[in-house]
Scaffold this motif. Structure first.
Motif, PDB file in Angstrom:
ATOM      1  N   VAL A 207      69.112  38.547  48.456  1.00  0.00           N
ATOM      2  CA  VAL A 207      68.813  39.638  49.393  1.00  0.00           C
ATOM      3  C   VAL A 207      67.603  39.244  50.257  1.00  0.00           C
ATOM      4  O   VAL A 207      67.611  39.396  51.492  1.00  0.00           O
ATOM      5  N   LYS A 208      66.567  38.697  49.602  1.00  0.00           N
ATOM      6  CA  LYS A 208      65.365  38.271  50.348  1.00  0.00           C
ATOM      7  C   LYS A 208      65.743  37.221  51.385  1.00  0.00           C
ATOM      8  O   LYS A 208      65.258  37.237  52.518  1.00  0.00           O
ATOM      9  N   ASN A 209      66.624  36.329  51.000  1.00  0.00           N
ATOM     10  CA  ASN A 209      67.076  35.266  51.883  1.00  0.00           C
ATOM     11  C   ASN A 209      67.818  35.847  53.102  1.00  0.00           C
ATOM     12  O   ASN A 209      67.667  35.372  54.223  1.00  0.00           O
ATOM     13  N   CYS A 210      68.604  36.890  52.875  1.00  0.00           N
ATOM     14  CA  CYS A 210      69.293  37.567  53.990  1.00  0.00           C
ATOM     15  C   CYS A 210      68.252  38.095  54.975  1.00  0.00           C
ATOM     16  O   CYS A 210      68.356  37.888  56.191  1.00  0.00           O
ATOM     17  N   ILE A 211      67.240  38.779  54.440  1.00  0.00           N
ATOM     18  CA  ILE A 211      66.220  39.402  55.297  1.00  0.00           C
ATOM     19  C   ILE A 211      65.495  38.326  56.113  1.00  0.00           C
ATOM     20  O   ILE A 211      65.261  38.487  57.310  1.00  0.00           O
ATOM     21  N   LYS A 212      65.212  37.204  55.429  1.00  0.00           N
ATOM     22  CA  LYS A 212      64.544  36.077  56.107  1.00  0.00           C
ATOM     23  C   LYS A 212      65.386  35.583  57.286  1.00  0.00           C
ATOM     24  O   LYS A 212      64.865  35.170  58.314  1.00  0.00           O
ATOM     25  N   ARG A 213      66.713  35.632  57.113  1.00  0.00           N
ATOM     26  CA  ARG A 213      67.612  35.146  58.173  1.00  0.00           C
ATOM     27  C   ARG A 213      67.953  36.251  59.176  1.00  0.00           C
ATOM     28  O   ARG A 213      68.935  36.179  59.896  1.00  0.00           O
ATOM     29  N   ASN A 214      67.135  37.313  59.152  1.00  0.00           N
ATOM     30  CA  ASN A 214      67.279  38.422  60.094  1.00  0.00           C
ATOM     31  C   ASN A 214      68.523  39.289  59.852  1.00  0.00           C
ATOM     32  O   ASN A 214      69.006  39.970  60.760  1.00  0.00           O
ATOM     33  N   ILE A 215      69.068  39.231  58.637  1.00  0.00           N
ATOM     34  CA  ILE A 215      70.142  40.175  58.268  1.00  0.00           C
ATOM     35  C   ILE A 215      69.418  41.363  57.645  1.00  0.00           C
ATOM     36  O   ILE A 215      68.984  41.308  56.488  1.00  0.00           O
ATOM     37  N   LEU A 216      69.258  42.430  58.435  1.00  0.00           N
ATOM     38  CA  LEU A 216      68.337  43.495  58.040  1.00  0.00           C
ATOM     39  C   LEU A 216      68.998  44.592  57.211  1.00  0.00           C
ATOM     40  O   LEU A 216      68.345  45.526  56.758  1.00  0.00           O
ATOM     41  N   SER A 217      70.309  44.468  57.032  1.00  0.00           N
ATOM     42  CA  SER A 217      71.019  45.480  56.253  1.00  0.00           C
ATOM     43  C   SER A 217      72.051  44.784  55.349  1.00  0.00           C
ATOM     44  O   SER A 217      73.260  44.932  55.537  1.00  0.00           O
ATOM     45  N   PRO A 218      71.570  44.022  54.355  1.00  0.00           N
ATOM     46  CA  PRO A 218      72.499  43.222  53.538  1.00  0.00           C
ATOM     47  C   PRO A 218      73.433  44.093  52.693  1.00  0.00           C
ATOM     48  O   PRO A 218      73.027  45.150  52.197  1.00  0.00           O
ATOM     49  N   THR A 219      74.671  43.616  52.550  1.00  0.00           N
ATOM     50  CA  THR A 219      75.655  44.327  51.715  1.00  0.00           C
ATOM     51  C   THR A 219      75.991  43.460  50.508  1.00  0.00           C
ATOM     52  O   THR A 219      76.384  42.308  50.651  1.00  0.00           O
ATOM     53  N   VAL A 220      75.822  44.052  49.329  1.00  0.00           N
ATOM     54  CA  VAL A 220      76.078  43.335  48.072  1.00  0.00           C
ATOM     55  C   VAL A 220      77.326  43.952  47.434  1.00  0.00           C
ATOM     56  O   VAL A 220      77.342  45.140  47.110  1.00  0.00           O
ATOM     57  N   ILE A 221      78.366  43.140  47.265  1.00  0.00           N
ATOM     58  CA  ILE A 221      79.620  43.655  46.699  1.00  0.00           C
ATOM     59  C   ILE A 221      79.710  43.190  45.249  1.00  0.00           C
ATOM     60  O   ILE A 221      79.722  41.980  44.966  1.00  0.00           O
ATOM     61  N   LYS A 241      61.707  44.654  48.654  1.00  0.00           N
ATOM     62  CA  LYS A 241      61.021  45.555  49.600  1.00  0.00           C
ATOM     63  C   LYS A 241      61.943  45.988  50.745  1.00  0.00           C
ATOM     64  O   LYS A 241      61.619  45.869  51.926  1.00  0.00           O
ATOM     65  N   ILE A 242      63.114  46.503  50.349  1.00  0.00           N
ATOM     66  CA  ILE A 242      64.042  47.063  51.337  1.00  0.00           C
ATOM     67  C   ILE A 242      64.681  48.305  50.716  1.00  0.00           C
ATOM     68  O   ILE A 242      65.050  48.302  49.524  1.00  0.00           O
ATOM     69  N   GLU A 243      64.748  49.380  51.483  1.00  0.00           N
ATOM     70  CA  GLU A 243      65.376  50.593  50.957  1.00  0.00           C
ATOM     71  C   GLU A 243      66.822  50.254  50.583  1.00  0.00           C
ATOM     72  O   GLU A 243      67.558  49.658  51.383  1.00  0.00           O
ATOM     73  N   THR A 244      67.232  50.619  49.365  1.00  0.00           N
ATOM     74  CA  THR A 244      68.548  50.183  48.872  1.00  0.00           C
ATOM     75  C   THR A 244      69.318  51.342  48.239  1.00  0.00           C
ATOM     76  O   THR A 244      68.783  52.078  47.409  1.00  0.00           O
ATOM     77  N   LYS A 245      70.559  51.506  48.672  1.00  0.00           N
ATOM     78  CA  LYS A 245      71.431  52.554  48.129  1.00  0.00           C
ATOM     79  C   LYS A 245      72.539  51.906  47.305  1.00  0.00           C
ATOM     80  O   LYS A 245      72.846  50.717  47.499  1.00  0.00           O
ATOM     81  N   SER A 246      73.167  52.709  46.433  1.00  0.00           N
ATOM     82  CA  SER A 246      74.325  52.170  45.698  1.00  0.00           C
ATOM     83  C   SER A 246      75.508  53.115  45.852  1.00  0.00           C
ATOM     84  O   SER A 246      75.335  54.322  46.045  1.00  0.00           O
ATOM     85  N   GLN A 247      76.704  52.554  45.751  1.00  0.00           N
ATOM     86  CA  GLN A 247      77.917  53.351  45.944  1.00  0.00           C
ATOM     87  C   GLN A 247      79.050  52.745  45.110  1.00  0.00           C
ATOM     88  O   GLN A 247      79.356  51.555  45.255  1.00  0.00           O
TER      89      GLN A 247
END
Ligand code: ADP
Ligand code: F6P
Length: 320
Positions: A207-221, A241-247
């Motif tokens: 997730v941190k790596n996504c943010i570093k690459r400017n993916i500001l809303s990562p989706t984890v399946i 350090k990113i607001e995270t929801k689960s579904q």
């Protein structure tokens, strides 16, 4: 032996394409002067002698319906020898010459028990989990992936608007096919499946790596039975350090209209099942590979082990 009457039932988890298959079985059987008994609620209907006589009228216009008009069940009594004896008695008392079972791997194990007790059977693969490994596709899988992708994309739109991360749980019991295919087709960022074991700190790192690459809303399946996704979301929020929801996507994947692909395979499999019976060929599992319908014995079908699509997984990982 002349075949005059066949039985059919749907068993285990319902899925899209069961009704489409049923329609084509009944159509093919009626056109060849076979009577069809539709046993209700999976193996329960066999144990309790509950059935409907199915003619073309009773299945008219069901091709597009999700679920199963015959009903289905997880039937514990059928796991016992006594339950199976009752099922055999029902089939014999009603002079049902052969039985078609539409279901997943548990239902197939049930078919094997019936075969060993002298019942002539044909099995048709139907489960969103795609965990019958002798066939490249089971009924329901294609539709379930499509349903999951539509739902994931909706979630991604709202997450993106807030720059939130989202952890989404997908069904599949112990098989990662539905999760991987949904992740790829929805252009998600991280996939978590049993076939490639991982841990919470590795997921946080991704997730941190996504943010570093400017993916500001990562989706984890995440495939079901892997992690508590609420806890996972909370750890990601804290550590990355990113607001995270689960579904949890849940039954939205299993319901709804079958896709065109599922309808077409359902038709081919249903017709083949009746053809086999008319030709005196029994105890086969119908499968689909390279655009062709084929059959092997139910016993062989249950012995086939995993052939997971690691090439697709590697491609997904390479791109993310
Ligand atoms: P699916 O067919 O979708 O995998 P289940 O695993 O619930 O769904 O199996 C459906 C039914 O098949 C069970 O409720 C049970 O009646 C029967 N079944 C499952 N496993 C066995 C087994 N080992 N022996 C006999 N019957 C079985
Ligand atoms: O086998 C289909 C499936 O939807 C699995 O993906 C899931 O684990 C299970 O059935 C849920 O079963 P139930 O609806 O009986 O709780």
């Amino acid at each position: 032996m002349k075949i005059e009457r066949i039985g059919v039932l749907t068993s285990g988890g319902d899925c899209q394409g069961m009704n489409a298959c049923l329609y084509n079985i009944v159509k093919m059987a009626c056109e060849n002067n076979l009577q069809v008994y539709g046993f209700l609620n999976g193996y329960k209907g066999l144990i309790n002698n509950q059935y409907r006589l199915l003619d073309i009228n009773s299945v008219y216009n069901i091709m597009h319906l999700g679920g199963t008009i015959l009903g289905t069940s997880r039937c514990d009594e059928f796991l016992t020898d006594v339950g199976q004896q009752k099922a055999v008695k029902t089939l014999k008392d009603n002079k049902v010459n052969a039985l078609i079972v539409i279901g997943g791997d548990g239902s197939y194990k049930g078919v094997l028990c019936l075969i060993k007790k002298g019942i002539k059977c044909i099995a048709i693969p139907a489960t969103i989990d795609n965990d019958l490994f002798y066939t490249s596709k089971s009924l329901g899988f294609d539709t379930a992936v499509n349903n999951a992708v539509i739902a994931i994309e909706s979630i991604k739109q709202t997450m993106r608007s807030h720059n939130r991360c989202c952890v989404i749980e997908i069904m599949g019991r112990n098989c990662g096919d539905l999760t991987l295919n949904s992740a790829v087709a929805s252009n998600s960022d991280i996939v978590v499946i049993k076939e490639k074991p991982t841990n919470v700190s590795e997921i946080v790192k991704q997730v941190k790596n996504c943010i570093k690459r400017n993916i500001l809303s990562p989706t984890v399946i995440v495939a079901e039975n892997q992690f508590d996704i609420k806890k996972l979301a909370s750890t990601i929020q804290q550590k990355a350090k990113i607001e995270t929801k689960s579904q949890v996507l849940g039954y939205i994947q299993r319901g709804g209209e079958p896709s065109v692909n599922d309808r077409i395979i359902a038709m081919q499999m249903g017709v083949r099942a009746v053809e086999l019976i008319m030709n005196g060929i029994f105890n086969k599992a119908i499968g689909y590979k390279n655009d062709e319908i084929f059959e092997i014995t139910v016993e062989q079908a249950l012995k086939v082990t995993r052939d997971f699509n690691y090439k697709l997984l590697d491609l997904f990982i390479k791109l993310n």
